[in-house]
Design a protein around this motif. Sequence first.
Motif, short mmCIF file in Angstrom:
data_model
loop_
_atom_site.label_atom_id
_atom_site.label_comp_id
_atom_site.label_asym_id
_atom_site.label_seq_id
_atom_site.Cartn_x
_atom_site.Cartn_y
_atom_site.Cartn_z
N SER A 79 0.84 -1.19 0.00
CA SER A 79 0.00 0.00 0.00
C SER A 79 0.87 1.24 0.00
O SER A 79 1.99 1.24 0.53
N LEU A 80 0.37 2.30 -0.61
CA LEU A 80 1.11 3.55 -0.63
C LEU A 80 0.14 4.71 -0.83
O LEU A 80 -0.93 4.56 -1.43
N THR A 81 0.55 5.86 -0.31
CA THR A 81 -0.20 7.10 -0.48
C THR A 81 0.65 8.03 -1.32
O THR A 81 1.74 8.43 -0.93
N LEU A 82 0.13 8.37 -2.51
CA LEU A 82 0.86 9.20 -3.45
C LEU A 82 0.34 10.63 -3.39
O LEU A 82 -0.87 10.86 -3.48
N PRO A 83 1.23 11.61 -3.29
CA PRO A 83 0.81 13.01 -3.39
C PRO A 83 0.20 13.29 -4.76
O PRO A 83 0.38 12.53 -5.71
N ALA A 84 -0.52 14.39 -4.85
CA ALA A 84 -1.09 14.80 -6.14
C ALA A 84 0.02 14.96 -7.18
O ALA A 84 1.12 15.41 -6.86
N ALA A 85 -0.28 14.58 -8.41
CA ALA A 85 0.64 14.75 -9.54
C ALA A 85 2.05 14.26 -9.20
O ALA A 85 3.01 15.03 -9.17
N SER A 86 2.17 12.97 -8.94
CA SER A 86 3.46 12.42 -8.54
C SER A 86 3.73 11.09 -9.22
O SER A 86 2.80 10.39 -9.67
N PHE A 87 5.01 10.74 -9.30
CA PHE A 87 5.46 9.49 -9.88
C PHE A 87 6.38 8.81 -8.87
O PHE A 87 7.29 9.44 -8.33
N VAL A 88 6.14 7.52 -8.62
CA VAL A 88 6.89 6.78 -7.61
C VAL A 88 7.37 5.46 -8.21
O VAL A 88 6.64 4.80 -8.96
N THR A 89 8.60 5.08 -7.90
CA THR A 89 9.07 3.74 -8.21
C THR A 89 9.38 3.02 -6.90
O THR A 89 9.96 3.61 -5.98
N ILE A 90 8.97 1.76 -6.83
CA ILE A 90 9.14 0.93 -5.64
C ILE A 90 9.98 -0.28 -6.01
O ILE A 90 9.60 -1.04 -6.90
#
Length: 241
Positions: A221-232
């Motif tokens: 699970s993750l919470t992403l800020p608005a307009a963001s890109f994440v790599t895990i």
Amino acid sequence: DYYDTLRAARRTEELIARHATIMDVYDPDKRIGLVLDEWGTWFAATPGTNPRFLEQQNTMRDALVAAVHFDGFHRHADRLVMANIAQTVNVLQAVLLTDGDRLVRTPTFHVFEMNKAHQDAAALAVQWRGALPTQPVAGRDLELISASASVRGDTALVSVSNLDLDAERTIAFDLRGRGVRGVSARILTSSSASGHNTADAPRAVEPAGFDGVGLADGHLSLTLPAASFVTIELALEDAEG
């Protein structure tokens, strides 16, 4: 305009899928590869520059455009063998900008760099928990979460974008198969979708460590800020573990 741009980016995958479906009829063994030439944004030239040179600034919005394209490419890696961003330096959705002897990495550059561990990996299906949020755009629903995943050796990489311009989003993925022994993540975001880098502020938009990821009960699970890109990045247990 922001959402319509991302709707157009999503449209690229639809075109790839339609062409691949036709090719599957005549080439079911997938001996022939599909090539996408070209992709990327094309906006008005930067004021004060030669309009024929097609020079434009590159923003966090464009980074999300790149991320959406990459996710589509990964999902069709069995047929798509090449995809070329339209330009690389100064022109259109460039990955690099120059100003005299100074060089600037754009937000799009960082999406390329953050996705590089997908190279030479095996694509994985992404399994969501729950329904994805959507935004109506031009009479159709735009999914506000985009993601793709791959595995290479003992490491899996999950790329996730929150396309919502105004709100953070919490999502969860099912994890199936091998166990996970470690998690690390990076994020690319800005205070505004128009955030960008310049020769005077070359690091205004760049990746940073991200601790908003949780691992429990067989899901991520993750919470992403608005307009963001994440790599895990997931460190996997061995096949017997």
